[in-house]
Scaffold this motif. Structure first.
Motif, mmCIF file in Angstrom:
data_model
loop_
_atom_site.group_PDB
_atom_site.id
_atom_site.type_symbol
_atom_site.label_atom_id
_atom_site.label_comp_id
_atom_site.label_asym_id
_atom_site.label_seq_id
_atom_site.Cartn_x
_atom_site.Cartn_y
_atom_site.Cartn_z
ATOM 1 N N GLN A 175 0.780 -1.339 0.147
ATOM 2 C CA GLN A 175 -0.147 -0.002 0.130
ATOM 3 C C GLN A 175 0.721 1.401 -0.003
ATOM 4 N N ASP A 176 2.173 1.100 0.834
ATOM 5 C CA ASP A 176 2.790 2.348 0.582
ATOM 6 C C ASP A 176 3.610 2.532 -0.610
ATOM 7 N N ALA A 177 3.821 1.483 -0.975
ATOM 8 C CA ALA A 177 4.398 1.652 -2.628
ATOM 9 C C ALA A 177 3.461 2.086 -3.645
ATOM 10 N N ARG A 178 2.300 1.725 -3.580
ATOM 11 C CA ARG A 178 1.154 2.152 -4.257
ATOM 12 C C ARG A 178 0.944 3.733 -3.935
ATOM 13 N N LYS A 179 0.985 4.066 -2.699
ATOM 14 C CA LYS A 179 0.730 5.590 -2.542
ATOM 15 C C LYS A 179 1.893 6.313 -3.198
ATOM 16 N N LYS A 180 3.274 6.004 -2.992
ATOM 17 C CA LYS A 180 4.013 6.485 -3.506
ATOM 18 C C LYS A 180 4.234 6.620 -5.134
ATOM 19 N N LEU A 181 3.858 5.730 -6.015
ATOM 20 C CA LEU A 181 3.425 5.717 -7.122
ATOM 21 C C LEU A 181 2.412 6.618 -7.650
ATOM 22 N N ILE A 182 1.279 6.572 -6.869
ATOM 23 C CA ILE A 182 0.288 7.719 -7.038
ATOM 24 C C ILE A 182 0.908 9.183 -6.968
ATOM 25 N N ASP A 183 1.701 9.212 -5.815
ATOM 26 C CA ASP A 183 2.258 10.662 -5.721
ATOM 27 C C ASP A 183 3.178 11.173 -7.002
ATOM 28 N N GLY A 184 3.963 10.087 -7.476
ATOM 29 C CA GLY A 184 4.821 10.346 -8.481
ATOM 30 C C GLY A 184 3.893 10.772 -9.554
ATOM 31 N N PHE A 185 2.948 9.955 -9.914
ATOM 32 C CA PHE A 185 2.083 10.072 -11.144
ATOM 33 C C PHE A 185 1.337 11.601 -11.024
ATOM 34 N N VAL A 297 -10.270 11.155 -4.281
ATOM 35 C CA VAL A 297 -9.218 10.186 -3.868
ATOM 36 C C VAL A 297 -8.595 9.942 -4.982
ATOM 37 N N PRO A 298 -7.093 9.948 -5.173
ATOM 38 C CA PRO A 298 -6.550 9.781 -6.447
ATOM 39 C C PRO A 298 -6.146 8.138 -6.267
ATOM 40 N N GLU A 299 -6.502 7.569 -7.689
ATOM 41 C CA GLU A 299 -6.207 6.103 -7.549
ATOM 42 C C GLU A 299 -5.780 5.767 -9.176
ATOM 43 N N LEU A 300 -4.592 4.741 -8.821
ATOM 44 C CA LEU A 300 -4.121 4.351 -10.250
ATOM 45 C C LEU A 300 -5.055 3.716 -11.078
ATOM 46 N N TRP A 301 -5.018 4.267 -12.851
ATOM 47 C CA TRP A 301 -6.279 3.865 -13.247
ATOM 48 C C TRP A 301 -5.871 3.300 -14.868
ATOM 49 N N ASN A 302 -6.310 2.457 -15.144
ATOM 50 C CA ASN A 302 -6.017 1.974 -16.613
ATOM 51 C C ASN A 302 -7.048 2.437 -17.462
ATOM 52 N N PHE A 303 -6.793 3.427 -18.068
ATOM 53 C CA PHE A 303 -7.915 4.402 -18.874
ATOM 54 C C PHE A 303 -8.269 3.589 -20.096
ATOM 55 N N GLU A 305 -8.796 0.245 -20.495
ATOM 56 C CA GLU A 305 -9.701 -0.822 -20.031
ATOM 57 C C GLU A 305 -10.797 -0.333 -18.904
ATOM 58 N N ASN A 306 -10.634 1.092 -18.558
ATOM 59 C CA ASN A 306 -11.662 1.748 -17.792
ATOM 60 C C ASN A 306 -11.710 0.773 -16.424
ATOM 61 N N ARG A 307 -10.615 0.628 -15.647
ATOM 62 C CA ARG A 307 -10.660 0.038 -14.449
ATOM 63 C C ARG A 307 -9.341 0.393 -13.749
ATOM 64 N N LYS A 308 -9.426 0.122 -12.239
ATOM 65 C CA LYS A 308 -8.492 0.077 -11.264
ATOM 66 C C LYS A 308 -7.033 -0.666 -11.977
ATOM 67 N N ALA A 309 -6.079 0.104 -11.797
ATOM 68 C CA ALA A 309 -4.650 -0.599 -12.331
ATOM 69 C C ALA A 309 -4.073 -1.228 -11.139
ATOM 70 N N GLY A 310 -3.513 -2.447 -11.626
ATOM 71 C CA GLY A 310 -2.927 -3.337 -10.753
ATOM 72 C C GLY A 310 -1.377 -2.720 -10.426
ATOM 73 N N LEU A 311 -0.860 -3.065 -9.403
ATOM 74 C CA LEU A 311 0.563 -2.685 -9.326
ATOM 75 C C LEU A 311 1.636 -3.215 -9.989
ATOM 76 N N GLU A 312 1.225 -4.311 -10.332
ATOM 77 C CA GLU A 312 2.219 -4.927 -11.473
ATOM 78 C C GLU A 312 2.151 -4.244 -12.705
ATOM 79 N N GLU A 313 1.010 -4.180 -13.363
ATOM 80 C CA GLU A 313 0.857 -3.484 -14.739
ATOM 81 C C GLU A 313 1.488 -1.960 -14.591
ATOM 82 N N VAL A 314 1.196 -1.302 -13.507
ATOM 83 C CA VAL A 314 1.719 -0.036 -13.410
ATOM 84 C C VAL A 314 3.417 -0.118 -13.534
ATOM 85 N N VAL A 315 3.742 -0.853 -12.685
ATOM 86 C CA VAL A 315 5.299 -1.361 -12.630
ATOM 87 C C VAL A 315 5.890 -1.601 -13.972
ATOM 88 N N GLU A 316 5.021 -2.289 -14.992
ATOM 89 C CA GLU A 316 5.426 -2.676 -16.106
ATOM 90 C C GLU A 316 5.358 -1.459 -16.887
#
Length: 330
Positions: A175-185, A297-303, A305-316
């Motif tokens: 969750q901390d890693a996801r938050k850091k990625l959100i802050d970076g985006f 609330v900000p969320e990592l998103w796959n635009f 496919e219009n869904r929440k993005a998984g941590l693995e696909e964000v890293v890729e």
């Protein structure tokens, strides 16, 4: 003859005066020219100095920007490495939990064995007659076996507790890693990228305006869409408005929209279709992500496919962007 001579003389005098005036004007221009040239030279020198100063400032800015970009790349690399590490640890923990769950049947057998040994031991302890050597040996043997079984089950429970704690720790780290990625985006403009940030609970103003244009006159649509969108944004953020009811689905409770809610019914009657869908979708997102405080609330998103993005696909995605950037720099 005298009149002609006088007229001729007057013409000559007038021409001479005209010539004198022209000469005076030219002399004045010639006197003013050096001053203009001097001012021009001074201005050019000043402009040149200002240009040099601006160039120097731009070079300093470019230098610091390059340093900041380098640091950002290092930070991104560290985050990616951390996410990969957490991913591996998470998978290892899941594998251990699966193994532990597979051992639940042996645990039940172990508990049954303990109860059988306890009953057997109690029977032998209360048997009438003198205790001979063989009976004492069997009692000691059963007592030892019972202690071993207790140790096994305690060890199993301890391992299960450790794995659960480790899983919670890994979840927190992810969750901390996801938050850091959100802050970076949030600090990066991704444009039309497939992966980015979506503010859950916000109305999509662009889609809202398009939906209004499809239903209204073109000249009125823009103003009406802006007013209507602002109104429903305020309604969605209002913590006193909760148009939901609890239902049980598959043995689990969940909240769904109330179709008899007055505001939603009015919206559906006036703006059925896409406008209603956009408002209810934002309302559901707000209720899922921040139902009490009611701010987006900000969320990592796959635009794509219009869904929440998984941590693995964000890293890729980030790794792909990083490799592309490295190739361009080469």
């Amino acid at each position: 003859m005298q009149q002609l001579a006088r007229r001729h003389s007057r013409i000559i005098i007038d021409e001479n005066q005209k010539v004198c005036l022209e000469l005076d004007s030219k002399m004045h221009d010639l006197e003013f020219k050096p001053k203009q040239l001097h001012d021009l030279v001074v201005r050019n020198d000043s402009d040149r100095r200002n240009l040099d100063k601006q160039k120097e400032k731009n070079m300093i800015k470019a230098k610091y920007l390059k340093m900041a970009t380098t640091e950002q790349q290092k930070s991104d690399e560290n985050v990616l490495k951390l996410v990969e590490k957490h991913k591996r640890e998470k998978q290892a923990t899941i594998d251990e939990i699966i193994k532990l769950e597979q051992k639940m049947d042996p645990r039940q057998k172990l508990e049954l064995k303990i109860k059988q040994l306890q009953r057997k031991l109690n029977v032998m302890k209360h048997m009438p007659g003198d205790e001979d050597f063989e009976s004492k040996r069997k009692i000691d043997e059963l007592s030892g076996e019972l202690r071993e079984k207790y140790d096994e089950i305690n060890e199993m429970e301890s391992l299960h507790g450790i794995l659960l704690i480790k899983e919670r720790m890994n979840d927190n780290e992810l969750q901390d890693a996801r938050k850091k990625l959100i802050d970076g985006f949030l600090d990066v403009t991704t444009g039309q990228a497939n992966i980015g940030i979506k503010r859950m609970g916000d109305l999509d103003r662009k889609s809202f305006a398009i939906a209004c244009k499809n239903k209204m006159a073109k000249e009125d649509a823009e103003v009406t869409a802006s007013v209507l969108c602002s109104k429903w944004e305020d309604e969605i953020r209002n913590p006193e408005w909760h148009p939901f009811k609890v239902v049980v689905d598959g043995g689990k409770e969940k909240e769904i929209l109330r179709e008899d809610d007055e505001k939603l019914r009015e919206l559906k009657e006036k703006h059925a279709g896409e406008v209603y869908a956009l408002v209810t979708n934002a309302l559901l997102e707000m209720n899922e992500y921040n139902p009490s405080r009611r701010y987006s609330v900000p969320e990592l998103w796959n635009f794509k496919e219009n869904r929440k993005a998984g941590l693995e696909e964000v890293v890729e995605y980030l790794l792909k962007q990083w490799r592309t950037l490295k190739k361009r720099k080469r």
